[in-house]
Design an enzyme around this catalytic site. Structure first.
Site, PDB file in Angstrom:
ATOM      1  N   ARG A 297      42.234 -48.773-102.718  1.00 17.19           N
ATOM      2  CA  ARG A 297      41.935 -47.441-103.259  1.00 17.19           C
ATOM      3  C   ARG A 297      42.970 -46.994-104.287  1.00 17.19           C
ATOM      4  O   ARG A 297      42.664 -46.256-105.203  1.00 17.19           O
ATOM      5  CB  ARG A 297      41.889 -46.392-102.138  1.00 17.19           C
ATOM      6  CG  ARG A 297      40.717 -46.498-101.218  1.00 17.19           C
ATOM      7  CD  ARG A 297      40.677 -45.283-100.277  1.00 17.19           C
ATOM      8  NE  ARG A 297      39.813 -45.488 -99.151  1.00 17.19           N
ATOM      9  CZ  ARG A 297      38.495 -45.307 -99.147  1.00 17.19           C
ATOM     10  NH1 ARG A 297      37.894 -44.941-100.255  1.00 17.19           N
ATOM     11  NH2 ARG A 297      37.784 -45.492 -98.060  1.00 17.19           N
TER      12      ARG A 297
ATOM     13  N   LYS B  73      24.995 -47.828-109.775  1.00 20.08           N
ATOM     14  CA  LYS B  73      24.428 -49.177-109.652  1.00 20.08           C
ATOM     15  C   LYS B  73      22.921 -49.062-109.452  1.00 20.08           C
ATOM     16  O   LYS B  73      22.418 -49.198-108.349  1.00 20.08           O
ATOM     17  CB  LYS B  73      25.001 -49.876-108.411  1.00 20.08           C
ATOM     18  CG  LYS B  73      26.205 -50.690-108.614  1.00 20.08           C
ATOM     19  CD  LYS B  73      26.467 -51.495-107.326  1.00 20.08           C
ATOM     20  CE  LYS B  73      27.888 -51.941-107.256  1.00 20.08           C
ATOM     21  NZ  LYS B  73      28.154 -52.709-106.027  1.00 20.08           N
TER      22      LYS B  73
ATOM     23  N   GLY C 248      36.114 -42.150-100.858  1.00 20.05           N
ATOM     24  CA  GLY C 248      36.142 -42.851-102.135  1.00 20.05           C
ATOM     25  C   GLY C 248      36.264 -42.002-103.373  1.00 20.05           C
ATOM     26  O   GLY C 248      36.805 -42.442-104.377  1.00 20.05           O
TER      27      GLY C 248
ATOM     28  N   ASP D 113      24.918 -46.210-105.086  1.00 24.74           N
ATOM     29  CA  ASP D 113      24.497 -47.589-104.859  1.00 24.74           C
ATOM     30  C   ASP D 113      23.049 -47.572-104.355  1.00 24.74           C
ATOM     31  O   ASP D 113      22.128 -47.336-105.127  1.00 24.74           O
ATOM     32  CB  ASP D 113      25.467 -48.225-103.858  1.00 24.74           C
ATOM     33  CG  ASP D 113      25.384 -49.724-103.752  1.00 24.74           C
ATOM     34  OD1 ASP D 113      24.361 -50.318-104.141  1.00 24.74           O
ATOM     35  OD2 ASP D 113      26.344 -50.330-103.268  1.00 24.74           O
TER      36      ASP D 113
ATOM     37  N   GLU E   1      30.814 -38.048-106.207  1.00 22.40           N
ATOM     38  CA  GLU E   1      30.771 -39.301-105.449  1.00 22.40           C
ATOM     39  C   GLU E   1      31.425 -40.406-106.254  1.00 22.40           C
ATOM     40  O   GLU E   1      31.443 -40.348-107.488  1.00 22.40           O
ATOM     41  CB  GLU E   1      29.307 -39.629-105.130  1.00 22.40           C
ATOM     42  CG  GLU E   1      29.067 -40.888-104.349  1.00 22.40           C
ATOM     43  CD  GLU E   1      29.691 -40.925-102.965  1.00 22.40           C
ATOM     44  OE1 GLU E   1      30.933 -40.962-102.872  1.00 22.40           O
ATOM     45  OE2 GLU E   1      28.945 -40.962-101.976  1.00 22.40           O
ATOM     46  N   ASP E   2      31.939 -41.408-105.571  1.00 23.97           N
ATOM     47  CA  ASP E   2      32.566 -42.536-106.262  1.00 23.97           C
ATOM     48  C   ASP E   2      31.525 -43.493-106.833  1.00 23.97           C
ATOM     49  O   ASP E   2      31.633 -43.924-107.970  1.00 23.97           O
ATOM     50  CB  ASP E   2      33.565 -43.275-105.363  1.00 23.97           C
ATOM     51  CG  ASP E   2      32.957 -43.787-104.067  1.00 23.97           C
ATOM     52  OD1 ASP E   2      31.791 -43.466-103.747  1.00 23.97           O
ATOM     53  OD2 ASP E   2      33.671 -44.505-103.329  1.00 23.97           O
TER      54      ASP E   2
ATOM     55  N   PHE F 105      31.048 -56.251-106.730  1.00 22.87           N
ATOM     56  CA  PHE F 105      31.851 -55.605-105.687  1.00 22.87           C
ATOM     57  C   PHE F 105      33.123 -55.085-106.343  1.00 22.87           C
ATOM     58  O   PHE F 105      34.002 -55.858-106.701  1.00 22.87           O
ATOM     59  CB  PHE F 105      32.176 -56.577-104.550  1.00 22.87           C
ATOM     60  CG  PHE F 105      32.586 -55.848-103.313  1.00 22.87           C
ATOM     61  CD1 PHE F 105      33.874 -55.377-103.161  1.00 22.87           C
ATOM     62  CD2 PHE F 105      31.668 -55.599-102.311  1.00 22.87           C
ATOM     63  CE1 PHE F 105      34.251 -54.673-102.035  1.00 22.87           C
ATOM     64  CE2 PHE F 105      32.033 -54.910-101.171  1.00 22.87           C
ATOM     65  CZ  PHE F 105      33.325 -54.432-101.034  1.00 22.87           C
ATOM     66  N   VAL F 106      33.180 -53.764-106.520  1.00 19.41           N
ATOM     67  CA  VAL F 106      34.285 -53.150-107.255  1.00 19.41           C
ATOM     68  C   VAL F 106      35.188 -52.341-106.333  1.00 19.41           C
ATOM     69  O   VAL F 106      34.729 -51.762-105.345  1.00 19.41           O
ATOM     70  CB  VAL F 106      33.760 -52.269-108.408  1.00 19.41           C
ATOM     71  CG1 VAL F 106      33.124 -53.122-109.487  1.00 19.41           C
ATOM     72  CG2 VAL F 106      32.774 -51.225-107.916  1.00 19.41           C
TER      73      VAL F 106
END
Length: 186
Positions: free
Chosen positions: A165, A131, A44, A103, A99-100, A152-153
């Site tokens: 992606r 998040k 990601g 969460d 990191e993307d 949810f992205v």
């Protein structure tokens, strides 16, 4: 074709470009006179990492790890596994983990513990999205692109079932795209 699955654009290409440049400038200041190693958490973060390191003006090194706690689902399984380890020794190095999305923190808590055991000089975490409402592990990023609600992205490296992606922006995925798959797994 993928754009039809997007409910709304959350962060435009321009907003991403601007924020990545700001993060790079902050990293340049924080690591002045040093040569950090950026570690991309695949898959990601690869687009974010590419843009970030192109904006950093310091000499730097790159490496990649792949870890998974999601599989093909929409929530973390809580079980983390390394699927690709680093190619370089990080002992004594200044590390920036890229990191993307931060969460639950499950994956990053595990990854940071493994990296810390390899005795780097320092470790900092840079995440494109944070998040905090979903956090179950006490992981904090040193560099945050954008805080984000519990949505949810996808796009700009973030995926659902390995799709989306390549979108040049970050968008909110329409629930009907992922809910049928989620209910079919129950």
């Amino acid at each position: 074709m993928q754009a039809q699955d997007i409910e709304r654009v959350l962060f435009t290409e321009e907003a991403l470009r601007t924020r990545v440049a700001e993060l790079a400038a902050q990293i340049d200041r924080d690591y002045a006179g040093r040569e950090p190693m950026f570690i991309s958490v695949l898959r990601g973060s690869f687009i974010f990492m590419a843009d970030l390191v192109r904006a950093v003006t310091l000499p730097c090194k790159l490496d990649f790890m792949a870890v998974s706690s999601y599989g093909s689902g929409t929530t973390s399984s809580g079980q983390v596994k390394i699927t690709k380890d680093l190619s370089e020794n990080i002992e004594g190095r200044d590390i920036v983990v890229v990191e993307d999305i931060l969460d639950s923190g499950n994956t990053l808590a595990y990854l940071l513990q493994i990296l810390q055991a390899r005795r780097p000089a320092s470790i900092r975490l840079c995440t494109l999205l944070d998040k905090p409402s979903r956090r179950v592990k006490p992981v904090q990023a040193d560099y945050v692109g954008f805080p984000v609600e519990d949505l949810f992205v996808v796009g700009y490296g973030l995926d659902y079932a390995e799709r989306y992606r390549n979108l040049p922006y970050i968008g909110v995925l329409k629930p009907q795209v992922y809910e049928p798959a989620a209910s079919g797994d129950a």
